[in-house]
Design a protein around this motif. Structure first.
Motif, PDB file in Angstrom:
ATOM      1  N   GLU A 201     -21.263 -42.801 -13.701  1.00  0.00           N
ATOM      2  CA  GLU A 201     -20.594 -43.317 -13.482  1.00  0.00           C
ATOM      3  C   GLU A 201     -19.727 -42.588 -14.928  1.00  0.00           C
ATOM      4  OE1 GLU A 201     -19.946 -46.663 -12.366  1.00  0.00           O
ATOM      5  OE2 GLU A 201     -20.892 -46.668 -11.056  1.00  0.00           O
ATOM      6  N   TRP A 202     -19.858 -43.184 -16.208  1.00  0.00           N
ATOM      7  CA  TRP A 202     -19.620 -43.078 -17.361  1.00  0.00           C
ATOM      8  C   TRP A 202     -19.281 -40.948 -17.578  1.00  0.00           C
ATOM      9  CZ3 TRP A 202     -20.399 -40.651 -22.200  1.00  0.00           C
ATOM     10  CH2 TRP A 202     -20.188 -40.406 -22.971  1.00  0.00           C
ATOM     11  N   LEU A 203     -20.657 -40.404 -17.365  1.00  0.00           N
ATOM     12  CA  LEU A 203     -20.263 -39.088 -17.503  1.00  0.00           C
ATOM     13  C   LEU A 203     -19.581 -38.448 -16.351  1.00  0.00           C
ATOM     14  CD1 LEU A 203     -21.695 -36.716 -19.097  1.00  0.00           C
ATOM     15  CD2 LEU A 203     -23.553 -36.599 -17.237  1.00  0.00           C
ATOM     16  N   ALA A 204     -18.935 -39.202 -15.120  1.00  0.00           N
ATOM     17  CA  ALA A 204     -18.237 -38.155 -14.364  1.00  0.00           C
ATOM     18  C   ALA A 204     -17.848 -38.860 -14.814  1.00  0.00           C
ATOM     19  CB  ALA A 204     -18.411 -39.139 -12.724  1.00  0.00           C
ATOM     20  N   LYS A 205     -16.497 -39.452 -15.466  1.00  0.00           N
ATOM     21  CA  LYS A 205     -15.465 -39.682 -16.417  1.00  0.00           C
ATOM     22  C   LYS A 205     -14.977 -39.211 -17.080  1.00  0.00           C
ATOM     23  CE  LYS A 205     -15.466 -44.663 -14.331  1.00  0.00           C
ATOM     24  NZ  LYS A 205     -14.656 -45.683 -14.484  1.00  0.00           N
ATOM     25  N   ARG A 206     -16.003 -39.360 -17.629  1.00  0.00           N
ATOM     26  CA  ARG A 206     -15.787 -37.805 -19.330  1.00  0.00           C
ATOM     27  C   ARG A 206     -15.047 -36.520 -19.156  1.00  0.00           C
ATOM     28  NH1 ARG A 206     -16.187 -40.030 -25.093  1.00  0.00           N
ATOM     29  NH2 ARG A 206     -15.779 -37.434 -25.291  1.00  0.00           N
ATOM     30  N   VAL A 207     -16.430 -36.236 -18.112  1.00  0.00           N
ATOM     31  CA  VAL A 207     -16.153 -34.562 -17.441  1.00  0.00           C
ATOM     32  C   VAL A 207     -14.819 -34.310 -16.561  1.00  0.00           C
ATOM     33  CG1 VAL A 207     -16.767 -33.218 -15.821  1.00  0.00           C
ATOM     34  CG2 VAL A 207     -18.745 -34.024 -16.954  1.00  0.00           C
ATOM     35  N   ALA A 208     -13.981 -35.249 -15.612  1.00  0.00           N
ATOM     36  CA  ALA A 208     -13.228 -35.095 -15.302  1.00  0.00           C
ATOM     37  C   ALA A 208     -11.905 -35.620 -15.993  1.00  0.00           C
ATOM     38  CB  ALA A 208     -13.022 -36.811 -14.218  1.00  0.00           C
ATOM     39  N   ALA A 209     -12.432 -36.398 -17.218  1.00  0.00           N
ATOM     40  CA  ALA A 209     -11.235 -36.058 -18.617  1.00  0.00           C
ATOM     41  C   ALA A 209     -10.687 -34.877 -19.510  1.00  0.00           C
ATOM     42  CB  ALA A 209     -11.011 -37.505 -19.157  1.00  0.00           C
ATOM     43  N   SER A 210     -12.398 -33.954 -18.919  1.00  0.00           N
ATOM     44  CA  SER A 210     -12.743 -33.488 -19.800  1.00  0.00           C
ATOM     45  C   SER A 210     -11.497 -31.958 -19.018  1.00  0.00           C
ATOM     46  CB  SER A 210     -13.583 -33.215 -20.213  1.00  0.00           C
ATOM     47  OG  SER A 210     -13.871 -31.640 -21.072  1.00  0.00           O
ATOM     48  N   GLU A 211     -12.006 -31.499 -17.876  1.00  0.00           N
ATOM     49  CA  GLU A 211     -11.221 -31.335 -17.018  1.00  0.00           C
ATOM     50  C   GLU A 211      -9.896 -31.133 -16.546  1.00  0.00           C
ATOM     51  OE1 GLU A 211     -13.784 -31.156 -13.537  1.00  0.00           O
ATOM     52  OE2 GLU A 211     -15.610 -30.263 -14.469  1.00  0.00           O
ATOM     53  N   ALA A 212      -9.545 -32.407 -16.836  1.00  0.00           N
ATOM     54  CA  ALA A 212      -7.631 -32.148 -16.828  1.00  0.00           C
ATOM     55  C   ALA A 212      -7.228 -31.750 -18.087  1.00  0.00           C
ATOM     56  CB  ALA A 212      -7.681 -33.883 -16.472  1.00  0.00           C
ATOM     57  N   THR A 213      -7.679 -32.005 -19.240  1.00  0.00           N
ATOM     58  CA  THR A 213      -7.262 -30.926 -20.095  1.00  0.00           C
ATOM     59  C   THR A 213      -7.149 -29.886 -20.487  1.00  0.00           C
ATOM     60  OG1 THR A 213      -9.028 -31.628 -22.031  1.00  0.00           O
ATOM     61  CG2 THR A 213      -8.000 -33.252 -21.862  1.00  0.00           C
ATOM     62  N   LYS A 214      -7.689 -29.293 -19.812  1.00  0.00           N
ATOM     63  CA  LYS A 214      -7.772 -27.986 -19.259  1.00  0.00           C
ATOM     64  C   LYS A 214      -6.916 -27.399 -19.411  1.00  0.00           C
ATOM     65  CE  LYS A 214     -13.110 -27.411 -19.093  1.00  0.00           C
ATOM     66  NZ  LYS A 214     -13.840 -26.248 -18.649  1.00  0.00           N
TER      67      LYS A 214
END
Length: 72
Positions: A59-72
């Protein structure tokens, strides 16, 4: 009720390996509460051990990936 107890528990070193982070970084995430942990006192052990549910790591990793993609 006992379903949570059946989940795989990981040591900080195992979390570090799965996430590709240093153990020091994982301990920092645990200490700050960014990565939730379980404090477990094993029978016969004087020191408590910090453990992390494998599902929490995912879950933590999925949130980090989602946050990273949102900033692109």
């Amino acid at each position: 009720m006992y379903a949570d107890m059946e989940q795989e528990l990981l040591r900080p070193s195992e979390v570090a390996e799965r996430l590709g982070l240093s153990v020091t970084t994982v301990y920092t995430l645990l200490r700050t509460g960014e990565l939730p942990s379980i404090v477990w006192l094993a029978p016969g052990r004087a020191q408590p051990r910090m453990m992390v549910r494998a599902s929490v790591v995912g879950e933590w990793l999925a949130k980090r990936v989602a946050a990273s993609e949102a900033t692109k």
